[in-house]
Scaffold this active site. Structure first.
Site, PDB file in Angstrom:
ATOM      1  N   LYS A  44       0.874  -1.178   0.000  1.00  0.00           N
ATOM      2  CA  LYS A  44       0.000   0.000   0.000  1.00  0.00           C
ATOM      3  C   LYS A  44       0.911   1.227   0.000  1.00  0.00           C
ATOM      4  CE  LYS A  44      -3.284   2.965   0.525  1.00  0.00           C
ATOM      5  NZ  LYS A  44      -4.159   3.281  -0.645  1.00  0.00           N
ATOM      6  N   CYS A 130      -2.390   9.744  -6.694  1.00  0.00           N
ATOM      7  CA  CYS A 130      -3.512   9.488  -5.789  1.00  0.00           C
ATOM      8  C   CYS A 130      -4.577  10.562  -6.011  1.00  0.00           C
ATOM      9  CB  CYS A 130      -3.083   9.489  -4.328  1.00  0.00           C
ATOM     10  SG  CYS A 130      -4.503   9.172  -3.241  1.00  0.00           S
TER      11      CYS A 130
HETATM   12  O1  LIG Z   1      -7.510   6.602  -1.899  1.00  0.00           O
HETATM   13  C1  LIG Z   1      -6.400   5.969  -1.984  1.00  0.00           C
HETATM   14  O2  LIG Z   1      -5.730   5.609  -1.006  1.00  0.00           O
HETATM   15  C2  LIG Z   1      -5.930   5.706  -3.369  1.00  0.00           C
HETATM   16  N1  LIG Z   1      -6.879   5.259  -4.260  1.00  0.00           N
HETATM   17  C3  LIG Z   1      -6.590   5.055  -5.587  1.00  0.00           C
HETATM   18  O3  LIG Z   1      -7.461   4.640  -6.392  1.00  0.00           O
HETATM   19  N2  LIG Z   1      -5.338   5.307  -6.036  1.00  0.00           N
HETATM   20  C4  LIG Z   1      -4.354   5.750  -5.206  1.00  0.00           C
HETATM   21  O4  LIG Z   1      -3.206   5.961  -5.668  1.00  0.00           O
HETATM   22  C5  LIG Z   1      -4.663   5.950  -3.813  1.00  0.00           C
HETATM   23  I1  LIG Z   1      -3.164   6.556  -2.513  1.00  0.00           I
END
Ligand SMILES: O=C(O)c1[nH]c(=O)[nH]c(=O)c1I
Length: 309
Positions: A44, A130
């Site tokens: 993650k 993100c």
């Molecule tokens: O909401 C998120 O944690 C997230 N969700 C996504 O769909 N892509 C991302 O790079 C991330 I950092």
């Protein structure tokens, strides 16, 4: 047929892995990917401090895919680095990916300097895409900021590094982004992250709480966009910069198409979330069957060989 692959100087027994954010939050989930048919895993996306993320519900599956506005929940950089260093002792024959991003440019440099100074010998994926942290833009939509950031990073970061990119939708943007990336010794680029700020409605309501229901879209909805981004950059980048394909992979045929577009590794996001780690074995077998039928022995036999009319 074999579905083994190579990224940089690292070899992987299989060209499939999870997409950052799915089945990679903690040791329990990462262990399940290690013990699956996947060739490797990516953590993650880690930030300097742990984060609880956005209010729930923040993830929702639909018939054709998913929407999420997780908000970067993670256990913090040190948790993942400690685990990755432990794995270098228990699984010395394997290479893993470390996804990270700072909540500020300064934090990003702090994180990458920690990685550079650590004993981590895997591959780092810098998340420039993100879409779900309120008030934070998707970095890779700002090419000047991206170029300045990469210039500073490569002045001190000497380990294998790739970037996770948002989808682009304009040929001129492919040209501009590729021109920037070609200036740097990137090991790979990963196309694509979720399509940012979609909206899913059930009956009369949104389905996730953050951002009035706006969130990143994954799954079948995004395969045409993912394939286009993989192929657009495959055609534009120095061959030394490899492509990881992410987005809309449900079957061996979808993976075959990503590789045909130029991907050297294929990631599962929504499919993995819905089906669990057994999806890796199913999709690997489906791809091998396609390769056997076509007489392809390795993915190099058809990588990037998309035919035009
Ligand atoms: O909401 C998120 O944690 C997230 N969700 C996504 O769909 N892509 C991302 O790079 C991330 I950092």
């Amino acid at each position: 047929a074999t579905t083994k692959t190579k990224i940089g100087n690292s070899e992987f027994r299989n060209c499939f892995m999870n997409a950052a954010g799915v089945y990679c939050y903690d040791k329990n989930e990462l262990e399940q990917v290690i013990n699956s048919a996947a060739g490797t895993f990516v953590t993650k996306t880690a930030t300097l401090q742990s984060r609880s993320g956005n209010p729930e519900p923040r993830y929702h599956d639909t018939a054709l895919g998913s929407i999420n506005s997780m908000g970067l929940p993670n256990l913090g950089f040190d948790y993942y680095l400690d685990y990755l260093l432990e794995l270098q002792k228990t699984h010395p024959d394997r290479t893993f990916f470390f996804s990270l991003v700072g909540m500020s440019t300064e934090d990003t440099h702090t994180l990458l300097k920690k990685v550079q100074e650590s004993d981590f010998n895997g591959i780092t994926e810098l998340n420039l895409s993100c879409p779900n942290v309120p008030g934070k833009p998707q970095i890779a939509y700002d090419m000047e900021t991206t170029e300045n950031l990469l210039t500073d990073i490569f002045s001190y970061f000497k380990k294998p590094l790739g970037v996770k990119l948002p989808p682009y939708f304009d040929i001129v943007h492919f040209d501009q982004a590729a021109t920037v990336f070609n200036k740097f010794p990137l090991t790979f680029i990963n196309c694509v992250n979720s399509i940012g700020n979609g909206l899913v409605i059930e009956d009369e309501s949104v389905v996730i709480k953050p951002k009035n229901g706006f969130g990143g879209i994954g799954g079948e909805y995004i395969k045409p966009t993912a394939l286009a981004n993989v192929h657009a950059f495959y055609k534009r980048l120095n061959p030394s910069i490899q492509i990881i394909g992410t987005g809309g992979v449900l079957t061996g045929q979808d993976a075959f198409e990503h590789i045909l577009c130029g991907a050297s590794m294929v990631q599962l996001g929504t499919t993995l979330h819905k089906e669990g780690p057994s999806a890796f074995e199913r999709i690997t077998n489906e791809l091998k069957a396609i390769m056997d039928k076509k007489g392809y022995k390795t993915i190099e036999d058809f990588k990037g060989k998309l035919k035009y009319l």
